[in-house]
Motif scaffolding. Structure first.
Motif, PDB file in Angstrom:
ATOM      1  N   THR A   3       0.837  -1.187   0.000  1.00  0.00           N
ATOM      2  CA  THR A   3       0.000   0.000   0.000  1.00  0.00           C
ATOM      3  C   THR A   3       0.876   1.241   0.000  1.00  0.00           C
ATOM      4  OG1 THR A   3      -0.111  -0.041   2.421  1.00  0.00           O
ATOM      5  CG2 THR A   3      -1.890  -1.139   1.218  1.00  0.00           C
ATOM      6  N   PHE A   4       0.319   2.347  -0.468  1.00  0.00           N
ATOM      7  CA  PHE A   4       1.063   3.597  -0.591  1.00  0.00           C
ATOM      8  C   PHE A   4       0.235   4.714   0.023  1.00  0.00           C
ATOM      9  CE2 PHE A   4       2.182   0.724  -3.953  1.00  0.00           C
ATOM     10  CZ  PHE A   4       3.562   0.756  -3.957  1.00  0.00           C
ATOM     11  N   LYS A   5       0.916   5.622   0.692  1.00  0.00           N
ATOM     12  CA  LYS A   5       0.232   6.691   1.401  1.00  0.00           C
ATOM     13  C   LYS A   5      -0.297   7.753   0.447  1.00  0.00           C
ATOM     14  CE  LYS A   5       2.840   6.080   5.692  1.00  0.00           C
ATOM     15  NZ  LYS A   5       3.746   6.701   6.690  1.00  0.00           N
ATOM     16  N   THR A   6       0.298   7.880  -0.702  1.00  0.00           N
ATOM     17  CA  THR A   6      -0.154   8.868  -1.672  1.00  0.00           C
ATOM     18  C   THR A   6      -1.066   8.200  -2.690  1.00  0.00           C
ATOM     19  OG1 THR A   6       1.809   8.468  -3.020  1.00  0.00           O
ATOM     20  CG2 THR A   6       1.958  10.200  -1.355  1.00  0.00           C
ATOM     21  N   GLN A   7      -1.271   8.846  -3.850  1.00  0.00           N
ATOM     22  CA  GLN A   7      -2.126   8.266  -4.875  1.00  0.00           C
ATOM     23  C   GLN A   7      -1.513   6.969  -5.412  1.00  0.00           C
ATOM     24  OE1 GLN A   7      -0.132  10.811  -5.320  1.00  0.00           O
ATOM     25  NE2 GLN A   7       0.607  11.004  -7.422  1.00  0.00           N
ATOM     26  N   ARG A   8      -2.355   6.179  -6.035  1.00  0.00           N
ATOM     27  CA  ARG A   8      -1.884   4.888  -6.535  1.00  0.00           C
ATOM     28  C   ARG A   8      -0.818   5.086  -7.611  1.00  0.00           C
ATOM     29  NH1 ARG A   8      -6.495   0.803  -8.116  1.00  0.00           N
ATOM     30  NH2 ARG A   8      -6.885   2.375  -9.724  1.00  0.00           N
ATOM     31  N   PRO A   9       0.280   4.341  -7.551  1.00  0.00           N
ATOM     32  CA  PRO A   9       1.302   4.440  -8.599  1.00  0.00           C
ATOM     33  C   PRO A   9       0.727   4.036  -9.949  1.00  0.00           C
ATOM     34  CG  PRO A   9       2.110   3.209  -6.702  1.00  0.00           C
ATOM     35  CD  PRO A   9       0.648   3.398  -6.499  1.00  0.00           C
ATOM     36  N   LYS A  10       1.155   4.733 -10.983  1.00  0.00           N
ATOM     37  CA  LYS A  10       0.713   4.417 -12.341  1.00  0.00           C
ATOM     38  C   LYS A  10       1.768   3.533 -13.003  1.00  0.00           C
ATOM     39  CE  LYS A  10      -1.942   8.695 -13.098  1.00  0.00           C
ATOM     40  NZ  LYS A  10      -1.854   9.184 -11.704  1.00  0.00           N
ATOM     41  N   ILE A  11       1.373   2.321 -13.355  1.00  0.00           N
ATOM     42  CA  ILE A  11       2.286   1.354 -13.961  1.00  0.00           C
ATOM     43  C   ILE A  11       1.780   0.996 -15.357  1.00  0.00           C
ATOM     44  CG2 ILE A  11       3.312  -0.948 -13.799  1.00  0.00           C
ATOM     45  CD1 ILE A  11       3.164  -0.750 -10.798  1.00  0.00           C
ATOM     46  N   VAL A  12       2.626   1.174 -16.349  1.00  0.00           N
ATOM     47  CA  VAL A  12       2.306   0.803 -17.732  1.00  0.00           C
ATOM     48  C   VAL A  12       3.110  -0.436 -18.085  1.00  0.00           C
ATOM     49  CG1 VAL A  12       2.440   1.503 -20.155  1.00  0.00           C
ATOM     50  CG2 VAL A  12       1.778   3.173 -18.415  1.00  0.00           C
ATOM     51  N   VAL A  13       2.416  -1.484 -18.518  1.00  0.00           N
ATOM     52  CA  VAL A  13       3.058  -2.736 -18.912  1.00  0.00           C
ATOM     53  C   VAL A  13       2.905  -2.892 -20.418  1.00  0.00           C
ATOM     54  CG1 VAL A  13       3.244  -5.211 -18.472  1.00  0.00           C
ATOM     55  CG2 VAL A  13       2.376  -3.698 -16.677  1.00  0.00           C
ATOM     56  N   ILE A  14       4.029  -3.075 -21.107  1.00  0.00           N
ATOM     57  CA  ILE A  14       4.029  -3.128 -22.574  1.00  0.00           C
ATOM     58  C   ILE A  14       4.503  -4.487 -23.041  1.00  0.00           C
ATOM     59  CG2 ILE A  14       4.979  -2.094 -24.678  1.00  0.00           C
ATOM     60  CD1 ILE A  14       5.414   0.486 -23.127  1.00  0.00           C
ATOM     61  N   GLY A  15       3.738  -5.114 -23.943  1.00  0.00           N
ATOM     62  CA  GLY A  15       4.176  -6.409 -24.462  1.00  0.00           C
ATOM     63  C   GLY A  15       3.081  -7.158 -25.176  1.00  0.00           C
TER      64      GLY A  15
END
Length: 333
Positions: free
Chosen positions: A5-17
């Motif tokens: 979990t993260f205290k700030t906004q959710r991390p944005k993860i881009v998965v390419i493939g």
């Protein structure tokens, strides 16, 4: 699996493939408090996807279908129906997955695969975003080390020759462009993940789309490459992990890979069924010095999952490392 979990906004993860490796990572990521965008190749022309592409003139739906199922909140029964593939004695429908036919139909109804996938994502309760790399089917070109060239993902893979480079073209033979939401997602990302998947036929077909490659290089996100466990016949014979990264960097003209996840667990001798998994040859060798010379941070661990006499990535272990990386980024300290 531990949930980060993260205290700030959710991390944005881009998965390419593309291919079978992408859903492995997405299945693990959707258990985490992250904002997922999957950018999926549209250059596949083999199997059911290839047949549909040739006869219906739509983007090959197979990789998109598998990614949508990986991120869907549907009950398992609905997913099983969507994934159901007709048996070989069903004549016209033989080998086709129901989901492929639905994606093809929606693509015609919406006059493009991008809007079709967004509509279907809502229907399937997809947790995240699924973006086709382009809004039309693309053609993969390959140049081999002997100077010869072939056109088509299936033809290139079947040639089993050493590849020098690949590129994609649109239906007019010109350089394609991704739609703006794909570029926006990459530029807003905190982490960009490449792979696991076929280097020349699943990952590079996305990166060689002009504006995608430029966006990945210009983004402030950490670019993480999940190196394959096994080499592939004709594509990466005798490749080390550093060779994989070297090819990626060469195609985009700069050292853009920041971090590499490398499996160090040995695949037991006589475990692999090379008849069943006939596209692989042997385990990827290690060249940590070669990786560091390309300015890569190396994370080496046991990422191996043995299943059905094949060697795969352990999605939970891979995702744990991805979460550690994004959790210690400048944005989320």
């Amino acid at each position: 699996m531990r949930k980060y979990t993260f205290k700030t906004q959710r991390p944005k993860i881009v998965v390419i493939g593309g291919g079978t490796g992408l859903p492995v990572v997405l299945n693990g990521l959707r258990k985490q408090a992250v904002d997922i965008t999957a950018v999926v190749t549209v250059a596949d022309d083999g199997g059911s996807s290839g047949i549909i592409r040739n006869y219906v003139n739509v983007v090959p739906p197979g990789d998109i279908r598998n990614v949508m199922v990986a991120l869907s909140s549907w009950p398992d029964l609905y997913k099983d129906i969507f994934q159901y593939r007709f048996q070989g004695d069903d004549q016209f429908f033989a080998g086709h997955a129901i989901g492929n036919l639905i994606i093809a139909a929606l693509t015609e109804m919406k006059s493009g695969v991008f809007d079709a996938v967004q509509e279907l994502s809502n229907m399937m309760q997809v947790d995240g975003h699924v973006y086709p790399a382009a809004n039309e089917a693309l053609t993969l070109h390959g140049k081999f080390s002997d100077g010869t060239e072939l056109v088509g993902e299936a033809e290139i893979t079947a040639a089993h020759k050493s590849l020098e480079r690949v590129w994609v073209t649109d239906k007019n033979g010109k350089e394609p462009q991704a739609v703006q939401p794909v570029i926006d997602a990459i530029m807003a990302a905190d982490q960009i993940v490449l792979g696991p998947g076929s280097l020349f036929t699943s990952i590079l077909p996305n990166l060689t789309i002009g504006n995608i490659g430029r966006a990945v290089c210009e983004s402030d996100a950490e670019v993480v490459y999940i190196c394959n466990i096994m080499t592939q016949k004709g594509e990466t014979d005798n490749f080390s992990d550093a060779d994989h990264v070297r090819v990626l960097n060469r195609h985009l003209g700069q050292n853009f890979i920041n971090t590499v996840l490398v499996n160090t667990e040995k695949v037991p001798e006589d475990y692999m069924d090379f008849h069943k998994f006939n596209e692989v040859s042997k385990q990827v060798s290690h060249d940590f010095r070669g990786l560091r010379e390309q300015n890569c941070r190396v994370i080496s661990s046991n990422f191996l999952k043995l299943r059905d006499n094949g060697a795969f990535h352990d999605g939970d272990q891979v995702v744990a490392e991805l979460m550690n990386l994004v959790g210690h980024s400048d944005v989320f300290r």
